[in-house]
Design a protein around this motif. Structure first.
Motif, PDB file in Angstrom:
ATOM      1  N   CYS A   1       0.997  -1.196  -0.021  1.00 18.23           N
ATOM      2  CA  CYS A   1      -0.123   0.017  -0.009  1.00 18.23           C
ATOM      3  C   CYS A   1       0.900   1.077  -0.425  1.00 18.23           C
ATOM      4  O   CYS A   1       0.950   2.175  -0.640  1.00 18.23           O
ATOM      5  N   SER A   2       1.525   1.247   0.774  1.00 19.92           N
ATOM      6  CA  SER A   2       2.669   2.253   0.855  1.00 19.92           C
ATOM      7  C   SER A   2       3.588   2.294  -0.156  1.00 19.92           C
ATOM      8  O   SER A   2       3.439   4.002  -0.664  1.00 19.92           O
TER       9      SER A   2
ATOM     10  N   GLY B   1       6.756  -4.588   5.781  1.00 15.88           N
ATOM     11  CA  GLY B   1       6.915  -6.343   4.827  1.00 15.88           C
ATOM     12  C   GLY B   1       8.348  -5.983   3.461  1.00 15.88           C
ATOM     13  O   GLY B   1       9.247  -6.810   3.108  1.00 15.88           O
ATOM     14  N   ASP B   2       7.781  -5.172   2.331  1.00 14.57           N
ATOM     15  CA  ASP B   2       8.614  -4.664   1.642  1.00 14.57           C
ATOM     16  C   ASP B   2      10.815  -4.081   2.015  1.00 14.57           C
ATOM     17  O   ASP B   2      11.356  -5.475   1.122  1.00 14.57           O
TER      18      ASP B   2
ATOM     19  N   ASN C   1       3.889  -0.360   9.791  1.00 12.64           N
ATOM     20  CA  ASN C   1       2.801  -0.890  10.367  1.00 12.64           C
ATOM     21  C   ASN C   1       2.643  -2.215  11.119  1.00 12.64           C
ATOM     22  O   ASN C   1       1.521  -2.080  11.529  1.00 12.64           O
TER      23      ASN C   1
ATOM     24  N   GLY D   1      -0.028  -4.813   4.558  1.00 13.65           N
ATOM     25  CA  GLY D   1      -1.843  -4.493   4.429  1.00 13.65           C
ATOM     26  C   GLY D   1      -1.818  -4.817   3.193  1.00 13.65           C
ATOM     27  O   GLY D   1      -3.255  -5.316   3.033  1.00 13.65           O
ATOM     28  N   LEU D   2      -1.187  -4.535   1.864  1.00 12.05           N
ATOM     29  CA  LEU D   2      -2.194  -5.005   0.732  1.00 12.05           C
ATOM     30  C   LEU D   2      -2.489  -6.498   0.242  1.00 12.05           C
ATOM     31  O   LEU D   2      -3.553  -6.352  -0.121  1.00 12.05           O
TER      32      LEU D   2
HETATM   33  C1  LIG Z   1       7.213 -11.582  -5.295  1.00 10.38           C
HETATM   34  C2  LIG Z   1       6.727 -11.219  -4.800  1.00 10.38           C
HETATM   35  N1  LIG Z   1       6.355 -11.895  -3.185  1.00 10.38           N
HETATM   36  C3  LIG Z   1       5.015 -11.275  -2.814  1.00 10.38           C
HETATM   37  C4  LIG Z   1       4.008 -10.658  -3.472  1.00 10.38           C
HETATM   38  C5  LIG Z   1       3.164 -10.119  -2.049  1.00 10.38           C
HETATM   39  N2  LIG Z   1       3.017  -8.689  -1.429  1.00 10.38           N
HETATM   40  C6  LIG Z   1       2.786  -8.092  -2.137  1.00 10.38           C
HETATM   41  S1  LIG Z   1       2.718  -6.700  -1.270  1.00 10.38           S
HETATM   42  C7  LIG Z   1       3.271  -7.448   0.424  1.00 10.38           C
HETATM   43  C8  LIG Z   1       3.610  -6.860   1.728  1.00 10.38           C
HETATM   44  C9  LIG Z   1       3.138  -5.413   1.904  1.00 10.38           C
HETATM   45  O1  LIG Z   1       3.554  -5.347   3.238  1.00 10.38           O
HETATM   46  P1  LIG Z   1       4.039  -3.973   3.463  1.00 10.38           P
HETATM   47  O2  LIG Z   1       4.999  -4.433   2.555  1.00 10.38           O
HETATM   48  O3  LIG Z   1       4.240  -4.088   4.671  1.00 10.38           O
HETATM   49  O4  LIG Z   1       3.501  -2.889   2.724  1.00 10.38           O
HETATM   50  P2  LIG Z   1       1.623  -2.250   3.054  1.00 10.38           P
HETATM   51  O5  LIG Z   1       0.906  -2.438   2.161  1.00 10.38           O
HETATM   52  O6  LIG Z   1       1.379  -2.517   4.351  1.00 10.38           O
HETATM   53  O7  LIG Z   1       2.177  -0.784   3.159  1.00 10.38           O
HETATM   54  C10 LIG Z   1       3.475  -8.561  -0.320  1.00 10.38           C
HETATM   55  C11 LIG Z   1       4.332  -9.698   0.477  1.00 10.38           C
HETATM   56  C12 LIG Z   1       4.249  -9.968  -4.363  1.00 10.38           C
HETATM   57  N3  LIG Z   1       3.437  -8.687  -5.273  1.00 10.38           N
HETATM   58  N4  LIG Z   1       5.517 -10.750  -5.135  1.00 10.38           N
END
Ligand SMILES: Cc1ncc(C[n+]2csc(CCOP(=O)(O)OP(=O)(O)O)c2C)c(N)n1
Ligand code: SF4
Length: 336
Positions: free
Chosen positions: A57-58, A100-101, A127, A131-132
């Motif tokens: 999301c971020s 996560g990213d 967070n 989220g996404l």
């Molecule tokens: C290679 C790959 N692995 C897994 C995913 C699934 N995925 C998309 S976003 C994400 C993590 C998002 O979490 P975060 O970085 O904390 O961001 P937020 O959405 O909370 O802002 C994951 C595991 C993907 N898109 N591509």
């Protein structure tokens, strides 16, 4: 480093024509708003500014900034940004990433960008959840955290983004919070002014999948009693009435009441240049301690680009400006 000039830019100049697609109440909105407020003050032309993100999301952030931007590959924003900084040292480059990213799939890339001291401003929106992808636990989720992917509670030790940045020798390490907007603006300004890697952890509220993560410190009225605002060369005092402080008891920080047994002179004095103090501060976590907000560590070291360009100049002085075509044909060639 990007040169600054006098420009007549306003917040509106940095707002893109894209519809913002975060959930209502998401903490990402206030971070975006502060960024759009701070950028016009920096005197950097829009075409010199780039936002690079991964996935999450971020990581939708670059769409909403009316600057150059790349919504890149999961976890790889620091690598793209490092290459861009080396090829175009006059760009002002921001990396926007989630916990996560940055710390799962991108952990390796993040630490190497920081240890190289690439001229990047890295904003980690923490967070403590994915989220996404709708609420799986992340590397910063607390132990015991029940999520869709940890129904009986996470059994993993969480990573602390600040101590990770410190051990990677990041030259600017700071923390801010989405709901504390004025302070967030100050931290973004400080990050922008730093030469080398600026790493900022921003406590960010995912109101849908982890709404209570920052309970106890996100309420404006009670926050002064639960967080500590750092100022270089100033004692660690906090509390609505400035009646509490942090002292060292052996190697451990200890929260004390002021006015009785302890006074200001017993407290730790913040020193942004101390790596040792930075570790102590970074380990102060809610609810046992008031988590520190502001600049935890800031030192000036040569940036990756400075060192790289220095070597390029030296090589050119010794051997003259290179010829790529000649180089391609200088060694053995073969036909496949
Ligand atoms: C290679 C790959 N692995 C897994 C995913 C699934 N995925 C998309 S976003 C994400 C993590 C998002 O979490 P975060 O970085 O904390 O961001 P937020 O959405 O909370 O802002 C994951 C595991 C993907 N898109 N591509
Ligand atoms: S899922 Fe969470 S982080 Fe993503 S937009 Fe909604 S509130 Fe924000």
């Amino acid at each position: 480093m990007t040169e600054t000039i006098s420009l007549e830019l306003t917040r509106k100049d940095f707002v893109s024509d894209q519809t913002v697609r975060w959930c209502p109440g998401c903490g990402d909105y206030s971070i975006l708003a502060q960024m759009q407020k701070v950028l016009p003050e920096l005197g950097i032309p829009k075409e010199k500014i780039v936002f690079i993100s991964g996935i999450g999301c971020s990581s939708r952030f670059p769409y909403y900034m009316n600057t150059y931007g790349i919504h890149s590959i999961h976890g790889r924003a620091p690598t793209l940004a490092s290459g861009l900084a080396a090829a175009n040292p006059d760009l002002n480059i921001w990396v926007v990433t989630g916990d996560g990213d940055a710390m799962s799939i991108g952990g390796n890339h993040l630490i190497h960008a920081m240890r190289r001291n690439v001229d990047l401003k890295i904003l980690l929106f923490n967070n403590r959840i994915y989220g996404l992808t709708k609420g799986q636990y992340s590397p910063t989720s607390r132990k015991g955290k029940k999520t869709k992917s940890s129904p009986m509670g996470s059994i993993e030790q969480p990573l602390n983004p600040l101590t990770l940045a410190l051990s990677a020798e990041a030259t600017f390490v700071a923390r801010a919070m989405d709901t504390d907007t004025v302070h967030l603006g100050e931290v973004l300004r400080a990050a922008a002014a730093h030469e080398g890697t600026s790493f900022v952890e921003i406590y960010q509220d995912c109101v849908i999948f982890n709404p209570n993560e920052w309970a106890g410190i996100d309420d404006r009225r009670t926050r002064p009693d639960h967080v500590i605002y750092l100022e270089h060369d100033k004692p660690l005092i906090f509390g609505k009435n400035n009646d509490k402080g942090v002292r060292l008891n052996g190697f451990k920080p200890e929260v004390v009441e002021l006015g009785g047994e302890f006074s200001e002179k017993d407290l730790i004095v913040h020193d942004e240049t101390s790596q040792e103090l930075a570790y102590i501060l970074a380990h102060m976590e809610h609810p046992n301690y008031p988590p520190p907000m502001g600049v935890i560590r800031q030192v000036r070291k040569p940036t990756y680009t400075e060192e790289l360009m220095g070597q390029v100049r030296m090589a050119q002085e010794r051997k003259g400006v290179g010829d790529l075509q000649k180089l391609y044909h200088a060694a053995d060639v073969w036909t496949v």
